[in-house]
Each structure stands twice: as C-alpha cells, then as structure tokens.
Design a protein around this motif. Structure first.
Motif, PDB file in Angstrom:
ATOM      1  N   LEU A  76       0.831  -1.202   0.000  1.00 56.64           N
ATOM      2  CA  LEU A  76       0.000   0.000   0.000  1.00 56.64           C
ATOM      3  C   LEU A  76       0.869   1.257   0.000  1.00 56.64           C
ATOM      4  N   ASP A  77       0.589   2.173  -0.934  1.00 55.41           N
ATOM      5  CA  ASP A  77       1.277   3.456  -1.006  1.00 55.41           C
ATOM      6  C   ASP A  77       0.251   4.563  -1.241  1.00 55.41           C
ATOM      7  N   GLY A  78       0.446   5.717  -0.590  1.00 50.03           N
ATOM      8  CA  GLY A  78      -0.450   6.846  -0.823  1.00 50.03           C
ATOM      9  C   GLY A  78      -0.538   7.755   0.379  1.00 50.03           C
ATOM     10  N   VAL A  79      -1.280   8.850   0.210  1.00 48.79           N
ATOM     11  CA  VAL A  79      -1.482   9.836   1.275  1.00 48.79           C
ATOM     12  C   VAL A  79      -2.981  10.065   1.440  1.00 48.79           C
ATOM     13  N   LYS A  80      -3.441  10.073   2.678  1.00 51.41           N
ATOM     14  CA  LYS A  80      -4.851  10.300   2.977  1.00 51.41           C
ATOM     15  C   LYS A  80      -4.997  11.560   3.849  1.00 51.41           C
ATOM     16  N   LEU A  81      -6.035  12.335   3.551  1.00 51.93           N
ATOM     17  CA  LEU A  81      -6.274  13.616   4.213  1.00 51.93           C
ATOM     18  C   LEU A  81      -7.624  13.599   4.935  1.00 51.93           C
ATOM     19  N   TRP A  82      -7.782  14.489   5.938  1.00 48.34           N
ATOM     20  CA  TRP A  82      -9.019  14.588   6.734  1.00 48.34           C
ATOM     21  C   TRP A  82      -9.365  13.238   7.366  1.00 48.34           C
ATOM     22  N   THR A  83      -8.355  12.613   7.943  1.00 45.75           N
ATOM     23  CA  THR A  83      -8.532  11.272   8.505  1.00 45.75           C
ATOM     24  C   THR A  83      -9.065  11.376   9.933  1.00 45.75           C
ATOM     25  N   THR A  84     -10.354  11.602  10.086  1.00 44.55           N
ATOM     26  CA  THR A  84     -10.943  11.711  11.419  1.00 44.55           C
ATOM     27  C   THR A  84     -10.666  10.448  12.229  1.00 44.55           C
ATOM     28  N   ASN A  85     -10.085  10.620  13.408  1.00 44.16           N
ATOM     29  CA  ASN A  85      -9.611   9.560  14.310  1.00 44.16           C
ATOM     30  C   ASN A  85      -8.282   8.968  13.859  1.00 44.16           C
ATOM     31  N   GLY A  86      -7.822   9.297  12.659  1.00 47.88           N
ATOM     32  CA  GLY A  86      -6.610   8.662  12.145  1.00 47.88           C
ATOM     33  C   GLY A  86      -5.383   8.927  12.982  1.00 47.88           C
ATOM     34  N   VAL A  87      -5.360  10.037  13.720  1.00 51.20           N
ATOM     35  CA  VAL A  87      -4.190  10.394  14.520  1.00 51.20           C
ATOM     36  C   VAL A  87      -3.990   9.424  15.681  1.00 51.20           C
ATOM     37  N   ILE A  88      -5.092   8.916  16.254  1.00 46.64           N
ATOM     38  CA  ILE A  88      -4.993   8.036  17.427  1.00 46.64           C
ATOM     39  C   ILE A  88      -5.542   6.639  17.144  1.00 46.64           C
ATOM     40  N   ALA A  89      -5.877   6.350  15.899  1.00 43.24           N
ATOM     41  CA  ALA A  89      -6.530   5.079  15.574  1.00 43.24           C
ATOM     42  C   ALA A  89      -5.596   3.889  15.740  1.00 43.24           C
TER      43      ALA A  89
END
Length: 353
Positions: A209-222
């Motif tokens: 998997l390669d890529g960048v995801k934005l507006w990742t709600t909860n992604g910071v602590i998931a």
C-alpha cells in the motif's frame, strides 16, 4: 434502460489524476445500489411518491432492546456528568481518561452485535447516545461516529468474512479507536482521481500500500483503519486476470511504513483527532481485504449511510443545548424590573428557537 455511464467499463487505468469526467461518472454509477431491498421514503418524495406505508405505523421496538437501551442511557448520562466540555475546548483534546471511561461503558461497541462483545443497540439508542455525548462536546460525538458509523466496525459487520468479524469486532467493541481513510489531498467527492495504490504480491498473499490520505478523522490516534486504494489490473499465479479497482482494506496502524504527518486543527471541532496519514510500502495481508477487489467504493457508500444518520443526531444535541442555555440565561438576566425573557423581543426569539 441502463444509463450511459453504466455501459462504460470501469478499469483501474481510468482511475487517477488523468481521469475524465466520463470516467468519474462511470465509477460512481458502478458503485450504486442496484437492488433496493429497503425502499427509501425520502427518495420517493423527490420522485412524487408518498408511500406512507414505509413510515407508518412506526415499528415497535422489542421490549428487551428497550430495556437494555434505557439502562445503557442511564449509565451514560451519569458518566457524561463527570466530563467537562470546557476541558476539551481549552486543550483541543479529549482526555485519555474520558476515552477509557467510555470504553468501560461499552460506548465503542454500541452498534456491534452482542456475540462479538458489543452492546447491540438499535440505531435509535445509538442516535440518542450520540446526541447526549455531543451535548458535552461535539468532538466526542465526532470521534464515536467516525469510529462506529464509517470506521472498521460497520464495513466489517456488513461486508466482512466470519473470520474478520471474529478478529476485529471484539477489539473495536473493547475500545480500539478506528477510522475511515478515503479522501486524499486531490481527491474529495471524486474517487476517480484516487492516487493511493495497493499492488498485490506475486504469491497473492499480500498487497503493498502506497499513498497519502487527508481529513482522517480519528486517524491520529486510531489503532485500526479502513483504507481505500486502487488495485491495478493484474494476473495471478494461476494465470487468471483480475480487473482490480478501488478496494477496501483493514490496516493495523502500527504497521511499518505508516506515518501520521500532521494533526489538523479547527476553529469548530476542537478535540477532533483529524490528520494527514502517509503509507509507504505498507504490507497488508490479503486476508485484510474487505469484499472483492473493485468493491471498495460500494462498501464506502453503503457504510456512509449510517454516518449520515449520526450527523443530524449531533445537530439535535447542539440545538437542544443552545436552547437550554438561552432559556436559562433569559430567566437569570434581569433588565427593567423583569427577566429579559419576559420582554417581548427576547421572548419571541426564544419561541422561534
């Protein structure tokens, strides 16, 4: 008669920065529901059909569901009184002890079936719980909605294999925070421009998997996330041709190659854990794929329906709380010999609210 878009074959070659408007429409049309087993009352209104039978008589809840739901709401109400929305607003962060307390109450598993360690509540009690939590601070409702409405629990519950359900749902119910990663810096409502890729290994046992995801709600602590990525057209070891396409994967956030590059800040939802996440050569087991290759957008749109129900619940909480503050203040503030709420101008405003 099929629409022109549905006649256009959707292939991974048509996904990316060079996707045309026709390609984008074809991808969106291919993800639409084709068999409406549960008709929509609201959709009928737009088409001039008023089918009252879809909403009346209102379905009666099972007594056991009501009893469990009311008991849970009573426990949650007591716990909400111990939390401070001002603390979240001041620090722009939900304290860890709040999350631990909510996990102990089972809040992270409200909609997860009981057989997997969840509470198995109905959408009615789920909505009521979100409204209650949102009255403490909207970031609480946003975190739990993103976790259960679009995060790992919902797509795994609806599209996961029995093994995936046994693996992930108990963790989610116990408090493992999850997120849903679809949007990219150049991709919003137009998934045809998606740049994240998931390339299958030669033995078919994993994807890179390669890529960048934005507006990742909860992604910071998931702890777990659902990621949408494009699988290229490929030939497996048996010589079979696979069309690939936008595909959904459950990814462990402690996997090598994942970087949370930024925690976004907002004027409104202070406390929300929303950020930018980068995937660089992240190996994801094939067993973590949800559904078939190319089914990812359909999975996303299906699970987002639940998320759309949580937003109005949170808005109701905001409206009710605002009215509560207005009524209390209008009775406490005195001008010209009476509470300001007794003066016609202010009274009309409160009545309008």
């Amino acid at each position: 008669m099929d629409s022109p878009a549905s006649e256009t074959p959707v292939t991974p070659e048509k996904i990316g920065a060079g996707a045309s408007a026709e390609d984008a429409r074809a991808i969106a049309e291919a993800a639409r529901e084709t068999e409406w087993t549960r008709p929509s009352f609201a959709k009928g209104l737009y088409l001039g059909s008023f089918d009252l039978g879809l909403i009346h008589p209102w379905p009666a809840a099972k007594p056991d569901d009501v009893e469990r739901g009311e008991a849970f709401m009573a426990r949650l109400t007591e716990y909400c009184r111990t939390m401070s929305g001002r603390t979240i607003e001041r620090d722009a962060k939900i304290p860890d002890e709040y999350l631990r307390g909510l996990a102990e109450l089972g809040v992270f598993g409200m909609k997860i079936p009981q057989e997997y360690g969840g509470l198995g509540l109905s959408l009615v009690y789920y909505g009521r719980a979100l409204a209650l939590l949102g009255s403490v601070h909207p970031s609480l409702g946003a975190l739990l909605s993103a976790h259960q409405s679009i995060g790992v629990p919902e797509p795994v519950k609806v599209f996961g294999t029995p093994q995936q359900k046994r693996t992930y749902l108990p963790r989610c119910a116990a408090g493992a925070v999850t997120a849903f990663l679809l949007t990219e810096p150049d991709v919003g409502s137009d998934p045809a421009r998606m740049g994240s890729t998931a390339v299958p290994s030669a033995d078919g046992e994993s994807y890179v998997l390669d890529g960048v995801k934005l507006w990742t709600t909860n992604g910071v602590i998931a702890e777990l996330v659902v990621v949408m990525a494009v699988v290229p057209r490929h030939i497996d070891s048996a010589g079979a041709v696979h069309k690939g396409g936008i595909t959904a994967f459950v990814v462990e956030m402690d996997s090598p190659g994942i970087t949370v590059e930024n925690r976004n800040t907002f004027m409104g939802l202070r406390g929300i854990e929303n950020g930018v996440t980068r995937f660089h050569k992240v190996r994801v087991p094939a067993a973590n794929r949800l559904g078939r290759e190319g089914q990812g957008l359909k999975i996303a749109l299906t699970t987002l329906n639940t998320g759309r129900l949580s937003l109005p619940a949170l808005c109701v909480a905001t409206g009710r709380w605002s009215l509560k503050i207005a009524r209390e203040w209008s009775n406490a503030r005195t001008q010209w010999g009476r509470p300001v709420g007794k003066h016609e101008a202010v009274g009309k405003k409160i009545a309008f609210i």
